[in-house]
Scaffold this motif. Structure first.
Motif, PDB file in Angstrom:
ATOM      1  N   LEU A  84     -21.553  15.277  13.128  1.00 50.67           N
ATOM      2  CA  LEU A  84     -21.778  14.828  14.504  1.00 50.67           C
ATOM      3  C   LEU A  84     -22.877  15.637  15.172  1.00 50.67           C
ATOM      4  N   LEU A  85     -22.877  16.943  14.955  1.00 49.25           N
ATOM      5  CA  LEU A  85     -23.907  17.792  15.564  1.00 49.25           C
ATOM      6  C   LEU A  85     -25.299  17.485  15.011  1.00 49.25           C
ATOM      7  N   ASP A  86     -25.345  16.958  13.787  1.00 50.39           N
ATOM      8  CA  ASP A  86     -26.637  16.670  13.166  1.00 50.39           C
ATOM      9  C   ASP A  86     -27.190  15.305  13.556  1.00 50.39           C
ATOM     10  N   GLU A  87     -26.393  14.520  14.291  1.00 48.74           N
ATOM     11  CA  GLU A  87     -26.909  13.231  14.757  1.00 48.74           C
ATOM     12  C   GLU A  87     -28.115  13.466  15.667  1.00 48.74           C
ATOM     13  N   ARG A  88     -29.089  12.628  15.506  1.00 49.75           N
ATOM     14  CA  ARG A  88     -30.310  12.796  16.282  1.00 49.75           C
ATOM     15  C   ARG A  88     -30.048  12.485  17.750  1.00 49.75           C
ATOM     16  N   GLY A  89     -30.352  13.415  18.598  1.00 57.12           N
ATOM     17  CA  GLY A  89     -30.171  13.239  20.038  1.00 57.12           C
ATOM     18  C   GLY A  89     -31.368  13.779  20.797  1.00 57.12           C
ATOM     19  N   LEU A  90     -31.307  13.624  22.092  1.00 59.31           N
ATOM     20  CA  LEU A  90     -32.388  14.094  22.950  1.00 59.31           C
ATOM     21  C   LEU A  90     -31.879  15.196  23.854  1.00 59.31           C
ATOM     22  N   ALA A  91     -32.668  16.241  23.988  1.00 59.51           N
ATOM     23  CA  ALA A  91     -32.286  17.341  24.863  1.00 59.51           C
ATOM     24  C   ALA A  91     -32.232  16.855  26.307  1.00 59.51           C
ATOM     25  N   VAL A  92     -31.248  17.349  27.041  1.00 57.79           N
ATOM     26  CA  VAL A  92     -31.112  16.988  28.454  1.00 57.79           C
ATOM     27  C   VAL A  92     -32.215  17.682  29.236  1.00 57.79           C
ATOM     28  N   ALA A  93     -33.019  16.881  29.922  1.00 56.74           N
ATOM     29  CA  ALA A  93     -34.151  17.445  30.666  1.00 56.74           C
ATOM     30  C   ALA A  93     -33.672  18.203  31.892  1.00 56.74           C
ATOM     31  N   GLU A  94     -34.295  19.318  32.157  1.00 52.22           N
ATOM     32  CA  GLU A  94     -33.969  20.134  33.318  1.00 52.22           C
ATOM     33  C   GLU A  94     -34.882  19.755  34.486  1.00 52.22           C
ATOM     34  N   GLY A  95     -34.452  20.161  35.666  1.00 54.60           N
ATOM     35  CA  GLY A  95     -35.293  19.976  36.844  1.00 54.60           C
ATOM     36  C   GLY A  95     -35.127  18.604  37.472  1.00 54.60           C
TER      37      GLY A  95
END
Length: 682
Positions: A411-422
């Motif tokens: 599950l951790l290796d599933e491709r995801g997108l980092a949550v953008a800050e700001g």
């Protein structure tokens, strides 16, 4: 396995300090415990069986600490004489059966001892035999010779007790530190998994049952926790014990130590063979647990439908099938565990003990090894098998933890997108679709060459039959999915160039079936966003016309809401969802069948609020009730993923096309609709 083990080690390395301290405490605890047999050996060989060492008459006229009076003289054991101290006549005290006898002189050799009929002591060694005149010692006389050793025995007993107390303290520290570190490791792992879920694309959740995902966050991480708390504790303890015992055995007698070394490759082979068969069973078991959790979650979510359509029996049968498969693999694993459990290890231990007796008895070692050494050796050998049994018993937990870790890391290796800050600067809301094509599955287009423009402040309505592509257009706008061809722009900027979180920061959505979280009405409007004040929450509720409705509840806007808001009506849930979207003041507002579950009176309230709220923001409406979109600036009629008609209400009605037919049918003008339909076909 290697990759999984490395990643588990990396998690443990985050909290290496408490783990290393725990390992140090464990080493001290093991050292204190392993000192026990050495102390016992000294007590037996020196202070108990030491009475058979040579005694000498002392020339000192005063009785000293270790001098024992007998027959007008004093005698001391050979190992109590100081260097250079004069010694008198040698005498011996020997045990024959349960009787101790006094030999008034040295003996030539030792061997099998017997008392003859004439009261003499006969000692036989091979073919040699010697006889000695002896005197039997009474219990009182024997006590006087043991008495000088009592102080030393008590000191050793006190030392042994002290080591037990120290070992217990370090064992407590080791277990506390290890378990607290394991809890923190699992806390970190669960946080990582939950954060990963926030990064995963929506299509991942379309293809995975919620129960299976929940199983990985809860059940699988709990199994990994067992790895750090139970498995590692037993493996660390067992390894240190075995290494320490082997060292102690070599200190005692290297020949006996060499006899025990085959145990280590046996244990290693045992682990390899067990893991080979257990891995498959555990994978199947964890998969069945995930399926069971998924079905339970689905059954609870759909309990109304199950009971309404009387599907309880079929649902139960489906559950029983999964449960039977789970039980089948559990029983297979149980059989494997029973076959390779500690009972088999006990058999191996007994075989080694039998081999030890045969080895010592059949060689010349029996005459070279003291009783204390043999006692300590048997004690150590028994202690060695104890951690080995612990290691073998933890093999099921080890394999279960490895399999669970594989599922978590998958599950951790599933491709995801980092949550953008700001925060992103609020855009105007000019939306443009340019030749967009999209397919959920390759070769099955749901949108074909979609092109339109929605300018700031405009209201665009999407209508069409089910599956025509209305919701897909909004999914692309939100970037739940990305286009296959063409592009979508907001204020002239391609949405694929914008971080998803920042793009959605100025979007609001109201779904046909709104989702409410456990909390209160107010918290469901603000979603606990600190930037949404209480005043803004109340204002949003007033603007959608819901303030009076909710203020009449016992706790007003703080009325508790349980999961999914099941205690509220569909209209109330929809109003909360609508107020939620407005509270965030979006530049783009999307209403996905937002009025479908609302009664006519509530719909009129929302329609009135929309007239004011849609000004200055771009609004997209998916609607089947065409009466709710008559005032839209642009209406797009979709059919099989294509825009077949576009314009405002009056323009589309004048066309007498598909929109006209739909509107007439909803208004009840069936004759007109039929005639129009015939006209269109012509």
């Amino acid at each position: 396995m290697k990759q999984t083990g490395l990643r588990l080690f990396q998690y443990a390395a985050i909290f290496k300090k408490p783990l290393l301290i725990a390992l140090l405490c464990l080493s001290v605890a093991v050292a204190t415990e392993l000192a026990g047999p050495f102390i016992a050996k000294k007590m037996i060989d020196t202070h108990i069986l030491g009475i058979e060492k040579p005694w000498y008459e002392t020339t000192s006229a005063v009785q000293t600490e270790h001098a024992v009076p007998r027959g007008g003289g004093f005698y001391k054991r050979s190992d109590h004489f100081a260097a250079g101290e004069l010694r008198g006549q040698e005498v011996r005290i020997l045990q024959v059966g349960t009787q101790f006898v006094w030999v008034n002189g040295p003996i030539a050799f030792d061997g099998a001892r017997t008392l003859t009929g004439d009261g003499k002591l006969a000692i036989r060694q091979g073919t040699e035999q010697a006889k000695y005149d002896v005197q039997k010692l009474s219990v009182a006389e024997l006590y006087t010779f043991y008495k000088p050793e009592f102080i030393s025995l008590m000191k050793l007993a006190g030392l042994y007790f002290g080591l037990i107390v120290i070992g217990a303290g370090f064992t407590y520290g080791q277990r506390y530190l290890l378990q607290s570190a394991a809890n923190r490791i699992i806390q970190r792992m669960r946080s990582d998994v939950f954060a990963q879920i926030q990064r995963l694309p929506i299509n991942y959740f379309d293809n995975q049952p919620a129960g299976k995902i929940v199983s990985r966050i809860t059940n699988d991480t709990e199994s990994v926790k067992d790895l750090y708390v139970q498995v590692l504790a037993n493996f660390f303890t067992g390894t240190i014990y075995i290494v320490g015992i082997i060292i102690a055995l070599f200190i005692l007698d290297y020949r006996l130590a060499l006899f025990t070394l085959p145990i280590l490759p046996l244990l290693y082979a045992w682990i390899i063979v067990y893991r080979k068969y257990a891995s498959h069973y555990n994978h199947e078991i964890r998969e069945r647990i995930g399926s069971i959790n998924g079905m339970i979650n689905e059954a609870i979510q759909g309990m109304t439908i199950i009971q309404t359509f009387r599907r309880q029996k079929e649902t139960t049968q489906e559950f029983e099938q999964l449960n039977d498969e789970y039980t089948k693999y559990q029983n297979k694993l149980l059989s494997l565990n029973s076959l390779t459990s500690h009972n088999l290890m006990n058999v191996v231990r007994n075989l080694f003990f039998f081999g030890l007796i045969w080895y010592v008895g059949g060689s010349s070692l029996h005459s070279l090894i003291t009783v204390g050494v043999l006692y300590a050796f048997v004690d150590y050998l028994n202690r060695m098998f104890h951690p080995m049994v612990g290691i073998v018993n933890q093999l099921p937990n080890l394999e279960r933890a490895i399999v669970s870790a594989d599922r978590v890391f998958e599950l951790l290796d599933e491709r995801g997108l980092a949550v953008a800050e700001g925060k992103a600067e609020r855009y105007q809301g000019n939306v443009k679709f340019e030749g967009v094509r999209f397919a959920y599955k390759e070769g099955e287009d749901v949108l074909k060459n979609i092109s339109f423009e929605a300018k700031q402040g405009q209201t665009v309505a999407l209508v069409g039959h089910t599956g025509s592509g209305k919701s897909s257009i909004l999914n692309l706008l939100f970037r739940f999915y990305d286009v296959n061809e063409g592009r979508i722009t907001v204020d002239g900027r391609d949405v694929r160039e914008m971080p998803k979180q920042l793009l959605r920061q100025h979007m609001g959505i109201v779904l046909q079936d709104p989702f409410l979280f456990t909390g209160t009405i107010a918290s469901n409007v603000s979603l606990d966003d600190p930037s949404i004040t209480r005043e803004r929450v109340e204002q949003a509720l007033r603007e959608v016309g819901a303030a009076e409705m909710f203020q009449s509840l016992p706790h007003g806007f703080d009325e508790p809401v349980i999961e999914k808001g099941s205690t509220l009506s569909a209209g109330q849930r929809q109003l909360i969802s609508f107020a939620r979207a407005l509270a965030f003041d979006p530049a783009i507002l999307i209403l996905d069948e937002a009025t479908a579950s609302i009664d006519t009176e509530t719909e009129a309230v929302i329609q009135a609020a929309l007239e004011v709220l849609s000004k200055g923001r771009t609004t997209f409406i998916i609607a089947h009730r065409l009466s709710t979109i008559k005032s839209a600036d642009q209406i797009l009629v979709l059919d099989h993923g294509e825009i077949v008609e576009r314009g405002n209400h009056e323009e589309l009605m004048a066309l007498h096309g598909r929109y006209y037919q739909m509107y007439q049918l909803q208004q009840g003008h069936s004759d007109t609709a039929t005639a129009a339909d015939s006209e269109v076909r012509l």
